[in-house]
Design a protein around this motif. Structure first.
Motif, PDB file in Angstrom:
ATOM      1  N   LEU A 156     -25.598  25.239 -49.382  1.00  0.00           N
ATOM      2  CA  LEU A 156     -24.754  25.635 -48.250  1.00  0.00           C
ATOM      3  C   LEU A 156     -23.266  25.383 -48.505  1.00  0.00           C
ATOM      4  O   LEU A 156     -22.440  25.584 -47.614  1.00  0.00           O
ATOM      5  N   GLY A 157     -22.934  24.934 -49.724  1.00  0.00           N
ATOM      6  CA  GLY A 157     -21.523  24.757 -50.057  1.00  0.00           C
ATOM      7  C   GLY A 157     -20.992  23.353 -49.877  1.00  0.00           C
ATOM      8  O   GLY A 157     -19.792  23.113 -50.045  1.00  0.00           O
ATOM      9  N   GLY A 158     -21.867  22.413 -49.529  1.00  0.00           N
ATOM     10  CA  GLY A 158     -21.449  21.026 -49.431  1.00  0.00           C
ATOM     11  C   GLY A 158     -21.575  20.336 -50.778  1.00  0.00           C
ATOM     12  O   GLY A 158     -21.833  20.974 -51.803  1.00  0.00           O
ATOM     13  N   TYR A 159     -21.375  19.031 -50.790  1.00  0.00           N
ATOM     14  CA  TYR A 159     -21.471  18.267 -52.036  1.00  0.00           C
ATOM     15  C   TYR A 159     -22.335  17.028 -51.825  1.00  0.00           C
ATOM     16  O   TYR A 159     -22.059  16.229 -50.933  1.00  0.00           O
ATOM     17  N   LYS A 160     -23.365  16.898 -52.669  1.00  0.00           N
ATOM     18  CA  LYS A 160     -24.072  15.627 -52.697  1.00  0.00           C
ATOM     19  C   LYS A 160     -23.129  14.553 -53.223  1.00  0.00           C
ATOM     20  O   LYS A 160     -23.134  13.423 -52.751  1.00  0.00           O
ATOM     21  N   GLU A 161     -22.310  14.955 -54.203  1.00  0.00           N
ATOM     22  CA  GLU A 161     -21.256  14.079 -54.707  1.00  0.00           C
ATOM     23  C   GLU A 161     -20.224  14.921 -55.449  1.00  0.00           C
ATOM     24  O   GLU A 161     -20.539  15.970 -56.005  1.00  0.00           O
ATOM     25  N   ILE A 162     -18.995  14.456 -55.430  1.00  0.00           N
ATOM     26  CA  ILE A 162     -17.921  15.108 -56.166  1.00  0.00           C
ATOM     27  C   ILE A 162     -16.897  14.047 -56.543  1.00  0.00           C
ATOM     28  O   ILE A 162     -16.586  13.157 -55.748  1.00  0.00           O
ATOM     29  N   SER A 163     -16.415  14.109 -57.775  1.00  0.00           N
ATOM     30  CA  SER A 163     -15.362  13.190 -58.217  1.00  0.00           C
ATOM     31  C   SER A 163     -14.207  14.023 -58.747  1.00  0.00           C
ATOM     32  O   SER A 163     -14.418  15.054 -59.401  1.00  0.00           O
ATOM     33  N   PHE A 164     -12.981  13.574 -58.464  1.00  0.00           N
ATOM     34  CA  PHE A 164     -11.806  14.337 -58.865  1.00  0.00           C
ATOM     35  C   PHE A 164     -10.618  13.398 -59.038  1.00  0.00           C
ATOM     36  O   PHE A 164     -10.569  12.312 -58.448  1.00  0.00           O
ATOM     37  N   VAL A 165      -9.677  13.831 -59.870  1.00  0.00           N
ATOM     38  CA  VAL A 165      -8.446  13.078 -60.107  1.00  0.00           C
ATOM     39  C   VAL A 165      -7.344  13.644 -59.216  1.00  0.00           C
ATOM     40  O   VAL A 165      -7.202  14.859 -59.086  1.00  0.00           O
ATOM     41  N   VAL A 166      -6.583  12.744 -58.590  1.00  0.00           N
ATOM     42  CA  VAL A 166      -5.349  13.137 -57.905  1.00  0.00           C
ATOM     43  C   VAL A 166      -4.217  12.527 -58.728  1.00  0.00           C
ATOM     44  O   VAL A 166      -4.077  11.305 -58.803  1.00  0.00           O
ATOM     45  N   ALA A 167      -3.441  13.392 -59.383  1.00  0.00           N
ATOM     46  CA  ALA A 167      -2.401  12.943 -60.303  1.00  0.00           C
ATOM     47  C   ALA A 167      -1.021  13.180 -59.704  1.00  0.00           C
ATOM     48  O   ALA A 167      -0.729  14.270 -59.221  1.00  0.00           O
ATOM     49  N   GLY A 168      -0.205  12.148 -59.737  1.00  0.00           N
ATOM     50  CA  GLY A 168       1.152  12.259 -59.220  1.00  0.00           C
ATOM     51  C   GLY A 168       1.761  10.888 -59.006  1.00  0.00           C
ATOM     52  O   GLY A 168       1.041   9.887 -58.863  1.00  0.00           O
ATOM     53  N   ASP A 169       3.072  10.830 -58.991  1.00  0.00           N
ATOM     54  CA  ASP A 169       3.781   9.566 -58.837  1.00  0.00           C
ATOM     55  C   ASP A 169       3.470   8.928 -57.481  1.00  0.00           C
ATOM     56  O   ASP A 169       3.768   9.500 -56.438  1.00  0.00           O
ATOM     57  N   GLY A 170       2.838   7.757 -57.508  1.00  0.00           N
ATOM     58  CA  GLY A 170       2.505   7.057 -56.269  1.00  0.00           C
ATOM     59  C   GLY A 170       1.232   7.521 -55.602  1.00  0.00           C
ATOM     60  O   GLY A 170       0.979   7.174 -54.443  1.00  0.00           O
ATOM     61  N   ALA A 171       0.386   8.262 -56.304  1.00  0.00           N
ATOM     62  CA  ALA A 171      -0.852   8.768 -55.696  1.00  0.00           C
ATOM     63  C   ALA A 171      -1.728   7.625 -55.180  1.00  0.00           C
ATOM     64  O   ALA A 171      -2.267   7.681 -54.072  1.00  0.00           O
ATOM     65  N   TYR A 172      -1.868   6.566 -55.989  1.00  0.00           N
ATOM     66  CA  TYR A 172      -2.722   5.446 -55.563  1.00  0.00           C
ATOM     67  C   TYR A 172      -2.141   4.741 -54.341  1.00  0.00           C
ATOM     68  O   TYR A 172      -2.885   4.345 -53.433  1.00  0.00           O
ATOM     69  N   SER A 173      -0.815   4.612 -54.287  1.00  0.00           N
ATOM     70  CA  SER A 173      -0.194   3.911 -53.155  1.00  0.00           C
ATOM     71  C   SER A 173      -0.472   4.637 -51.842  1.00  0.00           C
ATOM     72  O   SER A 173      -0.547   4.002 -50.783  1.00  0.00           O
ATOM     73  N   ARG A 174      -0.642   5.959 -51.875  1.00  0.00           N
ATOM     74  CA  ARG A 174      -0.872   6.729 -50.662  1.00  0.00           C
ATOM     75  C   ARG A 174      -2.364   6.814 -50.305  1.00  0.00           C
ATOM     76  O   ARG A 174      -2.699   6.980 -49.127  1.00  0.00           O
ATOM     77  N   LEU A 175      -3.238   6.705 -51.300  1.00  0.00           N
ATOM     78  CA  LEU A 175      -4.658   6.979 -51.049  1.00  0.00           C
ATOM     79  C   LEU A 175      -5.569   5.760 -51.165  1.00  0.00           C
ATOM     80  O   LEU A 175      -6.757   5.845 -50.904  1.00  0.00           O
ATOM     81  N   LYS A 176      -5.008   4.592 -51.506  1.00  0.00           N
ATOM     82  CA  LYS A 176      -5.854   3.439 -51.809  1.00  0.00           C
ATOM     83  C   LYS A 176      -6.629   2.912 -50.601  1.00  0.00           C
ATOM     84  O   LYS A 176      -7.642   2.238 -50.762  1.00  0.00           O
ATOM     85  N   PHE A 177      -6.168   3.208 -49.385  1.00  0.00           N
ATOM     86  CA  PHE A 177      -6.865   2.701 -48.205  1.00  0.00           C
ATOM     87  C   PHE A 177      -7.992   3.633 -47.726  1.00  0.00           C
ATOM     88  O   PHE A 177      -8.571   3.409 -46.666  1.00  0.00           O
TER      89      PHE A 177
END
Length: 360
Positions: A156-177
């Motif tokens: 149906l277009g969903g995901y049992k699981e998906i992993s992906f990289v978000v690359a960019g300056d400060g990406a972890y600081s914005r998404l770590k929570f």
């Protein structure tokens, strides 16, 4: 605080001199390290110099006010400059307290996000797809790049699981929570009776590690190839291009089947493995010194229910900070800044509170 600020400014000026040194210019690794340190120190130095400028203006205005025989208009102007300077000093001092807080060394890193459907069957897989879309749209708005590492899509277009990289300056600081259990309450597309169902998906946010930070002995790896599966009979089913890597000392298993090329799948799987081992290493260090109290905000705990997306009421509630917003559609379209900024503010407030000496 001001003694520390003087040290920071001196270190910044020393780095600027070193960056012009021929020996440093010929050593790319050292040059890159110093450039990163300079970039980290610059906001503190700029704010400190802004504070000192306001302090100078206050002193000059005070000297003028202390003089006898100053004209009325000039005195009024000096009073205004004194008041504005004092206000500026107070504002800068508060901002400097925040800038001097202990900095998360991972903040500038890229992140690997892993989303897995939880309770709720097919509906949880569809919700996992909604979360992937939300983070992808947020990343696009921030100028970050998204690269899918692995996915297991449903019919149906969903995901049992998906992993992906978000690359960019400060990406972890914005998404770590974002790590934790996300809950959705809505009428599923598969529901004919109009009943509201509750489903969950789990999000893990891992800082991407450099090769030199996590040493992986090839002898510790068991690498298997297989034919990947997926919705709609994907092309990769025809060849054994999918990769499964098992890190024998820890038992960590990583799979990747998103690319046609076995080599590319292995490269992606190694990036995910490195990130998981780096996270594991950090967790062990933090546990050993019993210093990681960030669970108060909720980073990294994948079993903690952190947020609810309620469609009938059009609301999103972050349970860690008690924030409720009634604009679920825009949030799921990637408008996450208000939530993320509130989480960062709460974490800073906690850190500031920890800096107050006992008994005060």
């Amino acid at each position: 605080m001001f003694d520390k600020l003087m040290e920071v400014e001196k270190r910044y000026e020393d780095i600027q001199r070193l960056l012009c040194d021929p020996e440093v210019l010929s050593d790319m690794a050292e040059y890159t390290r110093l450039m990163k340190e300079s970039k980290t120190l610059l906001p503190v130095v700029e704010k400190y110099r802004e504070y000192r400028g306001a302090e100078t203006a206050v002193k000059e205005a005070k000297e003028l006010l202390d003089e006898n025989g100053v004209e009325k208009e000039l005195r009024e102007l000096a009073e205004l400059e004194w008041e504005e300077g004092r206000a500026k000093m107070e504002t800068c001092a508060e901002e400097l307290k925040i800038l001097l807080l202990p900095r998360d060394p991972n903040d500038d890193r890229n992140v690997i996000i892993e989303i897995r459907g939880g309770a709720g069957g097919e509906e949880s897989a569809l919700f996992a797809g909604s979360l992937f879309r939300m983070y992808s749209m947020y990343a696009d708005a921030k100028g970050f790049k998204v690269e899918v590492m692995d996915q297991n899509q449903t019919e149906l277009g969903g995901y049992k699981e998906i992993s992906f990289v978000v690359a960019g300056d400060g990406a972890y600081s914005r998404l770590k929570f974002e790590s934790g259990v996300h809950r959705v309450q809505r009428v599923p597309e598969t529901e004919t009776g109009g009943r509201i169902h509750t489903s969950t998906a789990t999000v893990a946010v891992l800082p991407e590690a450099d090769d030199v930070e996590v040493e992986i002995n090839p002898a510790d790896l068991q690498i298997d190839t297989y034919r990947s599966g997926g919705a709609g009979g994907q092309h990769v089913n025809k060849t054994e291009s999918a990769i499964r890597i098992t890190h024998l000392p820890t038992g960590v298993v990583v799979e990747c089947q998103d690319e046609r090329s076995q080599f590319k799948n292995k490269d992606k799987a190694m990036r995910v493995l490195r990130a998981r081992l780096y996270e594991r290493k950090q967790a062990e260090q933090q546990s050993a010194i019993a210093a990681d109290r960030r669970a108060q905000v909720g980073t990294g705990d994948r079993s903690e229910r952190i947020r609810t997306y309620n469609f009938p009421q059009g609301r999103v509630t972050d349970h860690r900070i008690g924030l409720t917003l009634y604009r679920i559609e825009s949030i799921l379209n990637g408008d996450l800044d208000e939530i993320i900024d509130a989480l960062i503010t709460a974490d800073r407030a906690r850190l500031l509170g920890e800096q107050v000496p006992a008994g005060e």
